[in-house]
Structure formats: C-alpha cells, structure tokens
Design a protein around this motif. Structure first.
Motif, short mmCIF file in Angstrom:
data_model
loop_
_atom_site.label_atom_id
_atom_site.label_comp_id
_atom_site.label_asym_id
_atom_site.label_seq_id
_atom_site.Cartn_x
_atom_site.Cartn_y
_atom_site.Cartn_z
N ARG A 27 0.82 -1.23 0.00
CA ARG A 27 0.00 0.00 0.00
C ARG A 27 0.84 1.27 0.00
NH1 ARG A 27 -5.14 -1.22 0.41
NH2 ARG A 27 -5.78 -3.03 1.57
N VAL A 28 1.98 1.23 0.68
CA VAL A 28 2.80 2.45 0.80
C VAL A 28 3.95 2.47 -0.20
CG1 VAL A 28 2.16 2.82 3.21
CG2 VAL A 28 4.24 1.54 2.68
N GLY A 29 4.01 1.48 -1.08
CA GLY A 29 5.01 1.49 -2.12
C GLY A 29 6.39 0.97 -1.73
N GLY A 34 7.52 -7.25 -9.03
CA GLY A 34 8.86 -7.68 -9.40
C GLY A 34 9.78 -7.86 -8.20
N ASP A 35 9.46 -7.22 -7.08
CA ASP A 35 10.28 -7.37 -5.89
C ASP A 35 10.16 -8.79 -5.34
OD1 ASP A 35 11.04 -4.72 -6.01
OD2 ASP A 35 9.71 -4.06 -4.39
N LEU A 66 -1.46 -11.46 -5.05
CA LEU A 66 -0.48 -10.41 -4.78
C LEU A 66 0.94 -10.85 -5.07
CD1 LEU A 66 -2.01 -9.04 -1.46
CD2 LEU A 66 -2.19 -8.05 -3.76
N VAL A 67 1.22 -12.13 -4.89
CA VAL A 67 2.56 -12.66 -5.13
C VAL A 67 2.45 -13.96 -5.91
CG1 VAL A 67 3.44 -11.66 -2.96
CG2 VAL A 67 2.71 -14.04 -3.00
N PHE A 76 7.71 -13.67 -5.61
CA PHE A 76 7.82 -12.32 -6.14
C PHE A 76 6.48 -11.61 -6.13
CE2 PHE A 76 11.34 -14.71 -7.73
CZ PHE A 76 12.40 -13.82 -7.76
N VAL A 77 6.54 -10.30 -5.91
CA VAL A 77 5.33 -9.48 -5.93
C VAL A 77 4.81 -9.40 -7.36
CG1 VAL A 77 4.43 -7.14 -5.55
CG2 VAL A 77 6.12 -8.10 -3.95
#
Length: 135
Positions: A27-29, A34-35, A66-67, A76-77
């Motif tokens: 939510r907050v970036g 890709g992370d 989400l992943v 991965f996200v």
C-alpha cells in the motif's frame, strides 16, 4: 526488501501478521511488482518460527493474487495495492513523523498512540462515507 517483525502480544495469528505486513508494504510502495519476498527459510530463522507458518502466509498472498512463487527461485510481488494517493504519502508521512515526535514528547506510549489513532479513525472515517474536505 521487507523485514518482518512479529508482535508477540498481538491476538493476530503469526501468519496473518506476515500477510498484513506485506499488504502494508504494498500500500505504501515499499514493495512493488517484481520485488522478491525474503526466502521462507530466512524469515523462519530470523523470527524463530516454523517455516510452515511463513509458507502459509505466502500461500495466502498468492491466493489473493499479490505474489507468485517461482520454483527454485523465490516468491515475487505480482501486483501492488498502492492507489492514486501514493505520491501524496511522502508528505503525509513527514507530517505523521512530526506528530509522533510530539506525541512521544507528550508522554504517549506506542499503545496510547495506536489506541488514539484507531479510535479516531473509526470515529472519522468509514469505507462508505464520502470524505470530508479539510477545513
């Protein structure tokens, strides 16, 4: 990369604390598509929990889309939860940090701050009500 922290006093299950932390980071970036999430074994060791607990959290995040896991590589996200308000969050975070310093100087504990924020949030914001314009 996200670093998980557990609240042993929380009534929330350990795996759900991990899920919530990933969602907050999305939510907050702090996490973006890709992370890579930390390896299950590393999380389990650093938090001294069963690897199956981490797997359960990662599976929950995968079910929600989400992943995604890549066998032999990691998790991965795939998508973010950050909304259009993300660019405004940096300034708001700075304001919040200043407010938290004032709260600490006034003698509020972390539990006091959480109680104040949660009760104020419930009293002023609802998902269904239109947002009030700032005065």
């Amino acid at each position: 990369m996200i670093e998980f922290v557990l609240d042993s006093r929380s009534k929330v299950n350990t795996y759900m604390q991990l899920v919530q932390q990933v969602k907050q980071a999305l939510r907050v970036g702090l996490l973006t598509p890709g992370d890579q999430l930390p390896k299950v074994r590393d999380v389990a060791q650093s938090l001294a929990i069963n690897p199956n607990t981490v797997l359960k959290a990662y599976r929950e995040l995968e079910i929600e889309g989400l992943v995604g896991g890549r066998p032999g590589v990691g998790t991965f996200v795939q998508r973010t939860l950050a909304g259009a308000s993300l660019p405004n969050q940096a300034e708001l975070r700075d304001d919040l940090v200043a407010w938290l310093h004032r709260a600490q100087a006034a003698g509020l504990t972390a539990e006091d701050v959480i109680a104040l924020v949660e009760t104020t949030l419930r009293a002023t914001l609802t998902d269904d009500a239109p947002q009030k314009e700032p005065a």
